[in-house]
Write a protein that holds these residues in place. Structure first.
Motif, PDB file in Angstrom:
ATOM      1  N   MET A  33      -6.090  -1.113 -12.513  1.00  0.00           N
ATOM      2  CA  MET A  33      -5.588  -1.141 -11.362  1.00  0.00           C
ATOM      3  C   MET A  33      -4.375   0.410 -10.744  1.00  0.00           C
ATOM      4  SD  MET A  33      -3.790  -5.027  -9.790  1.00  0.00           S
ATOM      5  CE  MET A  33      -4.921  -5.694  -9.236  1.00  0.00           C
ATOM      6  N   ILE A  34      -4.879   0.195  -9.198  1.00  0.00           N
ATOM      7  CA  ILE A  34      -3.705   0.869  -8.739  1.00  0.00           C
ATOM      8  C   ILE A  34      -2.690   0.202  -8.195  1.00  0.00           C
ATOM      9  CG2 ILE A  34      -3.484   2.308  -6.547  1.00  0.00           C
ATOM     10  CD1 ILE A  34      -6.107   2.793  -6.915  1.00  0.00           C
ATOM     11  N   ASP A  35      -1.066   0.398  -8.771  1.00  0.00           N
ATOM     12  CA  ASP A  35      -0.050   0.701  -8.870  1.00  0.00           C
ATOM     13  C   ASP A  35       0.627   0.871  -7.053  1.00  0.00           C
ATOM     14  OD1 ASP A  35       2.357  -0.309  -8.157  1.00  0.00           O
ATOM     15  OD2 ASP A  35       3.404   0.608 -10.514  1.00  0.00           O
ATOM     16  N   VAL A  36       0.820  -0.121  -6.074  1.00  0.00           N
ATOM     17  CA  VAL A  36       0.264   1.022  -4.470  1.00  0.00           C
ATOM     18  C   VAL A  36       2.129   1.356  -4.431  1.00  0.00           C
ATOM     19  CG1 VAL A  36       0.226  -0.209  -2.286  1.00  0.00           C
ATOM     20  CG2 VAL A  36      -1.236  -0.606  -4.157  1.00  0.00           C
ATOM     21  N   ALA A  37       2.926   0.119  -5.334  1.00  0.00           N
ATOM     22  CA  ALA A  37       4.664   0.355  -4.816  1.00  0.00           C
ATOM     23  C   ALA A  37       5.374   2.226  -5.162  1.00  0.00           C
ATOM     24  CB  ALA A  37       5.224  -0.647  -5.570  1.00  0.00           C
ATOM     25  N   GLN A  38       4.074   1.624  -6.859  1.00  0.00           N
ATOM     26  CA  GLN A  38       4.195   4.023  -7.210  1.00  0.00           C
ATOM     27  C   GLN A  38       3.525   4.373  -6.462  1.00  0.00           C
ATOM     28  OE1 GLN A  38       2.978   3.797 -11.577  1.00  0.00           O
ATOM     29  NE2 GLN A  38       3.437   6.201 -11.564  1.00  0.00           N
ATOM     30  N   ILE A  81      -2.684  16.913  -1.529  1.00  0.00           N
ATOM     31  CA  ILE A  81      -3.884  17.779  -2.154  1.00  0.00           C
ATOM     32  C   ILE A  81      -3.562  16.621  -2.926  1.00  0.00           C
ATOM     33  CG2 ILE A  81      -4.653  19.333  -3.419  1.00  0.00           C
ATOM     34  CD1 ILE A  81      -3.751  21.544  -1.882  1.00  0.00           C
ATOM     35  N   ILE A  82      -5.445  15.917  -3.532  1.00  0.00           N
ATOM     36  CA  ILE A  82      -5.251  14.766  -4.175  1.00  0.00           C
ATOM     37  C   ILE A  82      -6.849  15.088  -4.740  1.00  0.00           C
ATOM     38  CG2 ILE A  82      -5.981  12.804  -4.806  1.00  0.00           C
ATOM     39  CD1 ILE A  82      -4.651  11.926  -1.375  1.00  0.00           C
ATOM     40  N   PRO A  83      -6.779  14.871  -5.733  1.00  0.00           N
ATOM     41  CA  PRO A  83      -8.045  15.285  -6.665  1.00  0.00           C
ATOM     42  C   PRO A  83      -9.086  14.051  -6.536  1.00  0.00           C
ATOM     43  CG  PRO A  83      -6.333  15.153  -8.293  1.00  0.00           C
ATOM     44  CD  PRO A  83      -5.911  14.582  -6.756  1.00  0.00           C
ATOM     45  N   ARG A  84     -10.282  14.620  -6.457  1.00  0.00           N
ATOM     46  CA  ARG A  84     -11.567  13.667  -6.421  1.00  0.00           C
ATOM     47  C   ARG A  84     -11.928  12.359  -7.116  1.00  0.00           C
ATOM     48  NH1 ARG A  84     -15.055  16.304  -3.123  1.00  0.00           N
ATOM     49  NH2 ARG A  84     -15.002  18.533  -2.909  1.00  0.00           N
ATOM     50  N   GLU A 141     -11.742   6.332  -7.173  1.00  0.00           N
ATOM     51  CA  GLU A 141     -10.498   5.544  -8.038  1.00  0.00           C
ATOM     52  C   GLU A 141     -10.100   4.505  -6.968  1.00  0.00           C
ATOM     53  OE1 GLU A 141      -6.993   4.222 -10.700  1.00  0.00           O
ATOM     54  OE2 GLU A 141      -7.510   5.868 -10.804  1.00  0.00           O
ATOM     55  N   LEU A 142      -9.604   4.984  -5.549  1.00  0.00           N
ATOM     56  CA  LEU A 142      -8.834   4.130  -4.485  1.00  0.00           C
ATOM     57  C   LEU A 142     -10.387   3.270  -3.820  1.00  0.00           C
ATOM     58  CD1 LEU A 142      -6.233   6.756  -3.404  1.00  0.00           C
ATOM     59  CD2 LEU A 142      -5.994   4.790  -4.335  1.00  0.00           C
ATOM     60  N   LEU A 143     -11.171   5.011  -3.427  1.00  0.00           N
ATOM     61  CA  LEU A 143     -12.457   4.207  -2.595  1.00  0.00           C
ATOM     62  C   LEU A 143     -12.839   2.763  -3.888  1.00  0.00           C
ATOM     63  CD1 LEU A 143     -13.558   6.930  -1.126  1.00  0.00           C
ATOM     64  CD2 LEU A 143     -12.101   5.488   0.091  1.00  0.00           C
ATOM     65  N   ASN A 144     -12.576   3.372  -4.595  1.00  0.00           N
ATOM     66  CA  ASN A 144     -14.100   2.174  -5.239  1.00  0.00           C
ATOM     67  C   ASN A 144     -12.891   0.924  -5.813  1.00  0.00           C
ATOM     68  OD1 ASN A 144     -15.724   3.396  -6.043  1.00  0.00           O
ATOM     69  ND2 ASN A 144     -15.067   4.726  -8.599  1.00  0.00           N
ATOM     70  N   GLU A 145     -11.202   1.025  -5.927  1.00  0.00           N
ATOM     71  CA  GLU A 145     -10.681  -0.823  -5.762  1.00  0.00           C
ATOM     72  C   GLU A 145     -10.648  -0.822  -4.419  1.00  0.00           C
ATOM     73  OE1 GLU A 145      -7.266  -0.852  -7.962  1.00  0.00           O
ATOM     74  OE2 GLU A 145      -7.451   0.400  -9.314  1.00  0.00           O
ATOM     75  N   LEU A 146     -10.999   0.018  -3.454  1.00  0.00           N
ATOM     76  CA  LEU A 146     -11.015  -0.567  -2.028  1.00  0.00           C
ATOM     77  C   LEU A 146     -12.323  -1.562  -1.621  1.00  0.00           C
ATOM     78  CD1 LEU A 146      -9.871  -0.764   0.726  1.00  0.00           C
ATOM     79  CD2 LEU A 146     -10.556   0.861   1.165  1.00  0.00           C
ATOM     80  N   GLU A 147     -13.268  -1.251  -2.057  1.00  0.00           N
ATOM     81  CA  GLU A 147     -14.769  -1.772  -2.057  1.00  0.00           C
ATOM     82  C   GLU A 147     -14.812  -2.837  -2.882  1.00  0.00           C
ATOM     83  OE1 GLU A 147     -19.077  -0.042  -2.671  1.00  0.00           O
ATOM     84  OE2 GLU A 147     -17.606   0.275  -4.286  1.00  0.00           O
ATOM     85  N   THR A 148     -13.922  -3.050  -4.144  1.00  0.00           N
ATOM     86  CA  THR A 148     -14.117  -4.097  -4.814  1.00  0.00           C
ATOM     87  C   THR A 148     -12.662  -5.214  -4.458  1.00  0.00           C
ATOM     88  OG1 THR A 148     -14.845  -2.849  -7.055  1.00  0.00           O
ATOM     89  CG2 THR A 148     -13.018  -5.051  -7.188  1.00  0.00           C
ATOM     90  N   GLY A 149     -11.953  -4.599  -3.415  1.00  0.00           N
ATOM     91  CA  GLY A 149     -11.274  -5.379  -2.783  1.00  0.00           C
ATOM     92  C   GLY A 149     -11.839  -6.390  -1.597  1.00  0.00           C
TER      93      GLY A 149
END
Length: 61
Positions: A1-6, A20-23, A28-36
């Motif tokens: 799970m992504i630690d948003v505060a961190q 610049i964010i790695p693909r 991972e962020l988009l997958n967690e968003l989709e799951t949510g």
């Protein structure tokens, strides 16, 4: 799970406005968003079904 505060703290510490964010991290962020979003829609459906069931039972009584 992504630690948003961190992530927010780490991003705030980076100078400038462009990042610049790695693909893999974006995926991972988009997958967690989709799951949510799927979980939220499911809970909304359950709530709707429960409300409809309560209404039907109230009419039957």
């Amino acid at each position: 799970m992504i630690d948003v505060a961190q992530y927010k703290a780490e991003i705030a510490a980076i100078p400038g406005n462009s990042l610049i964010i790695p693909r893999a991290q974006i995926d991972e962020l988009l997958n967690e968003l989709e799951t949510g979003q799927i979980a939220k829609r499911t809970l909304r459906r359950i709530h709707t079904i429960a409300a409809m069931s309560s209404s039907v039972m109230a009419l039957a009584a």
